[in-house]
Design a protein around this motif. Structure first.
Motif, mmCIF file in Angstrom:
data_model
loop_
_atom_site.group_PDB
_atom_site.id
_atom_site.type_symbol
_atom_site.label_atom_id
_atom_site.label_comp_id
_atom_site.label_asym_id
_atom_site.label_seq_id
_atom_site.Cartn_x
_atom_site.Cartn_y
_atom_site.Cartn_z
ATOM 1 N N UNK A 82 0.824 -1.207 0.000
ATOM 2 C CA UNK A 82 0.000 0.000 0.000
ATOM 3 C C UNK A 82 0.861 1.262 0.000
ATOM 4 N N UNK A 83 0.189 2.355 -0.261
ATOM 5 C CA UNK A 83 0.800 3.677 -0.192
ATOM 6 C C UNK A 83 0.751 4.147 1.262
ATOM 7 N N UNK A 84 1.875 4.159 1.913
ATOM 8 C CA UNK A 84 1.901 4.515 3.341
ATOM 9 C C UNK A 84 1.794 6.015 3.570
ATOM 10 N N UNK A 85 1.856 6.821 2.509
ATOM 11 C CA UNK A 85 1.824 8.280 2.661
ATOM 12 C C UNK A 85 0.416 8.846 2.492
ATOM 13 N N UNK A 86 -0.600 8.036 2.704
ATOM 14 C CA UNK A 86 -1.964 8.513 2.553
ATOM 15 C C UNK A 86 -2.300 9.609 3.544
ATOM 16 N N UNK A 108 -6.864 15.751 -3.415
ATOM 17 C CA UNK A 108 -6.253 14.526 -2.869
ATOM 18 C C UNK A 108 -7.325 13.451 -2.666
ATOM 19 N N UNK A 109 -8.156 13.246 -3.699
ATOM 20 C CA UNK A 109 -9.274 12.313 -3.606
ATOM 21 C C UNK A 109 -8.781 10.909 -3.298
ATOM 22 N N UNK A 110 -9.449 10.251 -2.369
ATOM 23 C CA UNK A 110 -9.113 8.884 -1.980
ATOM 24 C C UNK A 110 -9.891 7.921 -2.867
ATOM 25 N N UNK A 111 -9.194 7.262 -3.803
ATOM 26 C CA UNK A 111 -9.831 6.367 -4.756
ATOM 27 C C UNK A 111 -9.036 5.072 -4.844
ATOM 28 N N UNK A 112 -9.714 4.010 -5.290
ATOM 29 C CA UNK A 112 -9.044 2.733 -5.508
ATOM 30 C C UNK A 112 -8.281 2.767 -6.834
ATOM 31 N N UNK A 113 -7.034 2.330 -6.815
ATOM 32 C CA UNK A 113 -6.220 2.264 -8.031
ATOM 33 C C UNK A 113 -5.591 0.876 -8.120
ATOM 34 N N UNK A 114 -5.269 0.482 -9.349
ATOM 35 C CA UNK A 114 -4.619 -0.803 -9.598
ATOM 36 C C UNK A 114 -3.126 -0.585 -9.771
ATOM 37 N N UNK A 118 -5.970 12.451 -7.096
ATOM 38 C CA UNK A 118 -6.281 13.562 -7.983
ATOM 39 C C UNK A 118 -7.309 14.505 -7.404
ATOM 40 N N UNK A 119 -7.772 15.421 -8.264
ATOM 41 C CA UNK A 119 -8.767 16.410 -7.887
ATOM 42 C C UNK A 119 -10.035 16.228 -8.712
ATOM 43 N N UNK A 156 -2.920 12.431 -10.294
ATOM 44 C CA UNK A 156 -1.525 12.192 -9.935
ATOM 45 C C UNK A 156 -1.017 10.930 -10.619
ATOM 46 N N UNK A 157 0.087 11.038 -11.306
ATOM 47 C CA UNK A 157 0.646 9.895 -12.006
ATOM 48 C C UNK A 157 0.204 9.806 -13.441
ATOM 49 N N UNK A 158 -0.920 10.430 -13.788
ATOM 50 C CA UNK A 158 -1.348 10.503 -15.173
ATOM 51 C C UNK A 158 -2.058 9.286 -15.716
ATOM 52 N N UNK A 159 -2.130 8.176 -14.991
ATOM 53 C CA UNK A 159 -2.757 6.963 -15.509
ATOM 54 C C UNK A 159 -4.242 6.971 -15.196
#
Length: 562
Positions: free
Chosen positions: A209-213, A247-253, A269-270, A308-311
């Motif tokens: 996981x991303x620990x910087x949430x 800084x929307x909290x969304x599920x990503x793969x 993202x926003x 963020x990240x562009x994908x």
């Protein structure tokens, strides 16, 4: 169609089974606030400070087993199971939140008002960045209190206001920013060892996981006007808002090489929502007949403005990318059914009769770039789950103790992806096909194919129906690709609630020493006007998997005050 009455292993169990579980929930809440207010002449101000603390605890434990030899009620216990016994498993969760808050309010002559708020919130859901800071400020000018408007008799209230504010969101599952692992002897993480082979237990990371949430921030600019005219006969509000979710909290793969089994949550993202909200209400009476008419309408535009990240973010039948609405539907544009093999080859001219994969009776999708093949480049945004217009209105009347209230609610301009139709109009292997396919499916089969259909419970009386708009059930697997074929208009108007009552006159209630006595009957979801073919157009996610429709309920009651 005719459907044979058959049973599978899904319809029955070969041996009895028992499971037992217990869970415990506990929420602790502490709130402390202090308020000081003072009025000096035309100056009015107040101060508020506070602190809140909240903790939620959860614990569960359970197990299962099978084959109770004497399955009478007195033996319905895990200890009586003789096969497939599982080790007791338990789960635990704890969420904590600490907040400090304050507010300052000032007004002068009840005409000019300012309010400022500040919150500092800490959440245990964010392991590295628990704190979030959220200010807000609002200004208001009550024009109706100005001397040059105060003597205008038909104006009761006229106020202009504007504001800016931020609030935080931590509404994500507990442990979303903690790496998780699985340890067991099942096929996912076990190791085959030795000769002869034995299965040894193993462990594997489920989610890196991303620990910087951190907190998701909802930031809103707002401007509006409140008004009331003619002694309250007409009142309402008009609001314009611009809301950015940062800084929307969304599920990503994650990329496949990371090895994540599940999607992870990230501040990705926003999201921008802009719109106008209008409410109006009219109250009046004609003799003893009192009535009120009110309504509200909201216009909304939703768009992803930064990623963020562009994908792009992919979901089930959806895609979210820059410039698109959140969770927009993504797929092919459906053009009907191929009437012949030659028609398919003419459109997909880069294919051969051996490689084309589709035949007469299969779904035809638009070749957007006209390159003679169908691929990802031919998919596009095919629908938006967000309504352009959300509205509601209520009607009420009272006449000699008889009162009635009606509340209508609806949306317009959104689409629903009817995923249930993918199965009902599929190949008939996963579930029974829809009965309407008998009249609308494309049929151009030989007797040999007809016999194959009979084995699947499909009895076509006619072997020719080339006017059918639904692809053939024995055709290509691409027939149920995500496409506009399953996109439907999600607009609806629903009578959400109706209440009828009668209040007895005092000359009757006084005989029973009762100050007020009222009989009433209410009904909810009485009817819905919609073109949607599914059970219920009111789908929260925009994708309908056969969601259970909202119940129609009736309630009768009596209110008495002594």
């Amino acid at each position: 169609f005719t459907y044979p009455n058959t049973y599978t292993s899904y319809n029955y169990s070969e041996k009895n089974f028992i499971s037992s579980s217990m869970s415990r929930h506990c929420t602790l809440l502490e709130e402390v606030t202090a308020t000081y207010s003072k009025k000096i002449g035309k100056h009015n101000f107040s101060l508020m400070a506070g602190q809140t603390w909240e903790e939620y605890n959860y614990y569960s434990i359970g197990g299962s087993g099978a084959q109770i030899l004497n399955p009478v009620e007195s033996n319905w216990y895990l200890s009586k199971a003789t096969e497939d016994q599982t080790y007791s498993s338990d789960g635990v969760a704890r969420v904590r939140r600490l907040s400090f808050l304050g507010r300052v309010f000032y007004s002068y002559a009840d005409r000019y008002m300012i309010t400022a708020n500040f919150r500092a919130d800490a959440s245990s859901r964010f392991t590295q960045n628990p704190w979030g800071y959220f200010p807000s400020v609002a200004l208001a000018w009550r024009m109706s209190e100005e001397q040059w408007l105060k003597n205008v008799q038909w104006i009761d209230n006229l106020k202009i206001r504007a504001g800016f504010g931020q609030v935080g969101n931590d509404g994500i599952p507990s442990g979303s920013f903690i790496p998780t692992m699985q340890s067991s002897e099942d096929v996912f993480v076990a190791y085959p060892l030795g000769n002869p082979q034995v299965i040894a237990g193993g462990a594997a990371v489920l989610t890196q996981v991303n620990t910087a949430g951190k907190w998701e921030t909802n930031e809103q600019w707002d401007a509006g006007i409140d008004f009331s005219f003619w002694n309250g006969k007409l009142s309402g509000t008009v609001d314009y808002f611009l809301r950015d979710t940062k800084d929307a909290l969304l599920y990503v793969n994650a990329p496949a090489h990371v090895g994540n089994r599940y999607s992870l949550i990230k501040n990705v993202g926003n999201i921008r929502n802009t719109g106008v909200e209008i409410t109006l209400e009219h109250k009046h009476h004609i003799g003893e007949f009192y009535y009120n008419i009110g309504g509200n309408v909201s216009f909304l535009h939703n768009e992803l403005t930064a990623l963020n990240g562009g994908s792009p973010l992919w979901g089930d039948r959806t895609k979210t990318d820059l410039g698109m609405a959140l969770n927009s539907f993504w797929g092919y544009e459906y053009e009907g059914v191929y009437q012949s093999d030659e028609e398919a080859l003419a459109q997909l001219y880069q294919c051969t009769s051996e490689t084309i994969g589709v035949r007469a009776g299969d779904a035809r999708y638009k070749d957007q770039n006209a390159d003679g093949i169908l691929d990802e480049a031919d998919k596009k945004c095919i629908g938006n789950p967000f309504p352009k217009l959300t509205y509601g209105f209520n009607l009420g009347a009272d006449f000699y103790g008889v009162d009635i209230q009606l509340f209508f609610q609806g949306v317009h301009g959104n689409q629903v992806y009817n995923a249930m139709r993918e199965r009902l109009e599929g190949d008939g292997t996963s579930n029974a096909l829809a009965t309407y396919m008998a009249d609308n499916v494309w049929v151009g089969y030989t007797e040999e194919v007809r016999l194959a259909l009979l084995k699947r419970g499909l009895n076509f009386m006619d072997l020719e129906n080339r006017e059918g708009t639904i692809p053939n059930p024995l055709g290509s697997p691409t027939n149920t690709e995500n496409s506009t074929r399953f996109i439907e208009d999600g607009s609806y108007l629903r009578l959400k609630n109706m209440q009828i009552g009668y209040t007895f006159p005092k000359r009757i209630t006084e005989k029973f020493r009762c100050s007020r006595l009222r009989l009433y009957a209410t009904a909810s979801n009485l009817f819905t006007i919609t073109k949607y073919s599914g059970y219920d157009p009111e789908i929260g996610s925009g994708v309908d998997y056969g969601n259970y429709p909202q119940s129609r309920t009736f309630t009768f009651g009596l209110n008495a005050t002594f």
